[in-house]
Design a protein around this motif. Structure first.
Motif, PDB file in Angstrom:
ATOM      1  N   MET A  93       0.870  -1.166   0.000  1.00  7.53           N
ATOM      2  CA  MET A  93       0.000   0.000   0.000  1.00  7.53           C
ATOM      3  C   MET A  93       0.909   1.218   0.000  1.00  7.53           C
ATOM      4  SD  MET A  93      -3.240   0.855   0.078  1.00  7.53           S
ATOM      5  CE  MET A  93      -4.206  -0.416   0.942  1.00  7.53           C
ATOM      6  N   TYR A  94       0.663   2.133  -0.903  1.00 11.03           N
ATOM      7  CA  TYR A  94       1.492   3.326  -1.035  1.00 11.03           C
ATOM      8  C   TYR A  94       0.742   4.538  -0.491  1.00 11.03           C
ATOM      9  CZ  TYR A  94       4.983   0.870  -3.783  1.00 11.03           C
ATOM     10  OH  TYR A  94       5.987   0.019  -4.188  1.00 11.03           O
ATOM     11  N   PHE A  95       1.473   5.365   0.254  1.00 11.65           N
ATOM     12  CA  PHE A  95       0.898   6.551   0.884  1.00 11.65           C
ATOM     13  C   PHE A  95       1.744   7.776   0.555  1.00 11.65           C
ATOM     14  CE2 PHE A  95      -1.820   4.217   3.861  1.00 11.65           C
ATOM     15  CZ  PHE A  95      -1.177   2.990   3.950  1.00 11.65           C
ATOM     16  N   CYS A  96       1.090   8.904   0.428  1.00  7.66           N
ATOM     17  CA  CYS A  96       1.836  10.153   0.388  1.00  7.66           C
ATOM     18  C   CYS A  96       1.790  10.759   1.782  1.00  7.66           C
ATOM     19  CB  CYS A  96       1.268  11.116  -0.647  1.00  7.66           C
ATOM     20  SG  CYS A  96      -0.493  11.435  -0.516  1.00  7.66           S
ATOM     21  N   ALA A  97       2.805  11.534   2.089  1.00  7.12           N
ATOM     22  CA  ALA A  97       2.907  12.062   3.444  1.00  7.12           C
ATOM     23  C   ALA A  97       3.582  13.420   3.454  1.00  7.12           C
ATOM     24  CB  ALA A  97       3.687  11.097   4.327  1.00  7.12           C
ATOM     25  N   ASP A 108      16.106  14.067   6.371  1.00 10.16           N
ATOM     26  CA  ASP A 108      15.775  13.966   7.792  1.00 10.16           C
ATOM     27  C   ASP A 108      15.117  12.616   8.033  1.00 10.16           C
ATOM     28  OD1 ASP A 108      14.801  17.453   8.358  1.00 10.16           O
ATOM     29  OD2 ASP A 108      16.760  16.466   8.289  1.00 10.16           O
ATOM     30  N   SER A 109      14.948  12.279   9.277  1.00  3.64           N
ATOM     31  CA  SER A 109      14.317  11.001   9.602  1.00  3.64           C
ATOM     32  C   SER A 109      12.932  10.912   8.967  1.00  3.64           C
ATOM     33  CB  SER A 109      14.199  10.841  11.115  1.00  3.64           C
ATOM     34  OG  SER A 109      13.409   9.711  11.443  1.00  3.64           O
ATOM     35  N   TRP A 110      12.634   9.739   8.404  1.00  8.53           N
ATOM     36  CA  TRP A 110      11.318   9.508   7.814  1.00  8.53           C
ATOM     37  C   TRP A 110      10.209   9.694   8.855  1.00  8.53           C
ATOM     38  CZ3 TRP A 110      11.026   9.470   2.763  1.00  8.53           C
ATOM     39  CH2 TRP A 110      12.065   8.942   1.981  1.00  8.53           C
ATOM     40  N   SER A 111      10.553   9.529  10.114  1.00 11.45           N
ATOM     41  CA  SER A 111       9.543   9.657  11.169  1.00 11.45           C
ATOM     42  C   SER A 111       9.011  11.076  11.302  1.00 11.45           C
ATOM     43  CB  SER A 111      10.116   9.190  12.508  1.00 11.45           C
ATOM     44  OG  SER A 111      11.191  10.038  12.910  1.00 11.45           O
ATOM     45  N   ASN A 112       9.678  12.042  10.660  1.00  7.64           N
ATOM     46  CA  ASN A 112       9.206  13.424  10.702  1.00  7.64           C
ATOM     47  C   ASN A 112       7.965  13.638   9.849  1.00  7.64           C
ATOM     48  OD1 ASN A 112      11.147  14.908  12.388  1.00  7.64           O
ATOM     49  ND2 ASN A 112      12.632  14.231  10.871  1.00  7.64           N
ATOM     50  N   PHE A 113       7.679  12.677   8.982  1.00 10.80           N
ATOM     51  CA  PHE A 113       6.508  12.802   8.109  1.00 10.80           C
ATOM     52  C   PHE A 113       5.316  12.219   8.850  1.00 10.80           C
ATOM     53  CE2 PHE A 113       8.235  14.384   4.151  1.00 10.80           C
ATOM     54  CZ  PHE A 113       9.594  14.221   4.362  1.00 10.80           C
ATOM     55  N   GLY A 114       4.539  13.089   9.471  1.00 10.24           N
ATOM     56  CA  GLY A 114       3.481  12.629  10.350  1.00 10.24           C
ATOM     57  C   GLY A 114       2.066  12.811   9.831  1.00 10.24           C
ATOM     58  N   ASP A 115       1.903  13.485   8.699  1.00  5.12           N
ATOM     59  CA  ASP A 115       0.563  13.664   8.135  1.00  5.12           C
ATOM     60  C   ASP A 115       0.381  12.695   6.968  1.00  5.12           C
ATOM     61  OD1 ASP A 115       0.514  17.239   8.671  1.00  5.12           O
ATOM     62  OD2 ASP A 115      -0.303  15.608   9.872  1.00  5.12           O
ATOM     63  N   TRP A 116      -0.630  11.877   7.050  1.00  8.48           N
ATOM     64  CA  TRP A 116      -0.839  10.804   6.066  1.00  8.48           C
ATOM     65  C   TRP A 116      -2.197  10.928   5.412  1.00  8.48           C
ATOM     66  CZ3 TRP A 116       3.227   7.607   5.388  1.00  8.48           C
ATOM     67  CH2 TRP A 116       4.203   7.624   6.396  1.00  8.48           C
ATOM     68  N   GLY A 117      -2.261  10.424   4.197  1.00  8.82           N
ATOM     69  CA  GLY A 117      -3.545  10.335   3.532  1.00  8.82           C
ATOM     70  C   GLY A 117      -3.907   8.883   3.312  1.00  8.82           C
ATOM     71  N   GLN A 118      -5.032   8.689   2.651  1.00  8.25           N
ATOM     72  CA  GLN A 118      -5.417   7.329   2.309  1.00  8.25           C
ATOM     73  C   GLN A 118      -4.423   6.767   1.309  1.00  8.25           C
ATOM     74  OE1 GLN A 118      -9.305   8.221   0.553  1.00  8.25           O
ATOM     75  NE2 GLN A 118      -8.499   7.619  -1.428  1.00  8.25           N
ATOM     76  N   GLY A 119      -4.197   5.494   1.350  1.00  2.00           N
ATOM     77  CA  GLY A 119      -3.232   4.863   0.478  1.00  2.00           C
ATOM     78  C   GLY A 119      -3.849   4.328  -0.791  1.00  2.00           C
TER      79      GLY A 119
END
Length: 126
Positions: A93-97, A108-119
């Motif tokens: 499942m692919y998500f944009c963030a 930067d750390s991938w964990s900084n991407f905290g806003d997600w949409g539907q995949g």
């Protein structure tokens, strides 16, 4: 409130191509780095690609480098992921963030991407 929606997934055979799109609304995404993630069944979500607001920096996970291309249109508030030479291991499942802080940059750390949409589901068969 952040709203992100990915589309364009589907089922393809190995070696095929797909183009994913993500529309963004509700925030000033044109000034933020944006990313694509994926999550395969039973596996952790992983960062796949990132692009900075000026489109001068693109970064990729080693597993997709040379096969995937990330792009963005700041006027249309959208990003895309062109995927070629797809492999069964790309099935996920692919998500944009988006990052919650505008200061987050690609690298930067991938964990900084905290806003997600539907995949959107991508399935690659042999």
């Amino acid at each position: 409130q952040v709203q992100l929606a990915a589309s364009g997934g589907g089922s393809v055979q190995a070696g095929g191509s797909l183009r994913l799109s993500c529309t963004m609304s509700g925030n000033t995404y044109s000034s933020r780095s944006m990313a694509w993630f994926r999550q395969a069944p039973g596996k952790e979500r992983e960062g796949v690609a990132c692009i900075n607001p000026e489109k001068t920096i693109r970064s990729y996970a080693p597993s997709v480098k040379g096969r995937f291309t990330i792009s963005r249109d700041n006027v249309k508030n959208s990003i895309a992921l062109e995927m070629s030479d797809l492999k069964p291991e790309d099935t996920a499942m692919y998500f944009c963030a988006a990052p919650r802080r505008p200061s987050v940059v690609c690298g930067d750390s991938w964990s900084n991407f905290g806003d997600w949409g539907q995949g959107t589901q991508v399935t690659v068969s042999i």
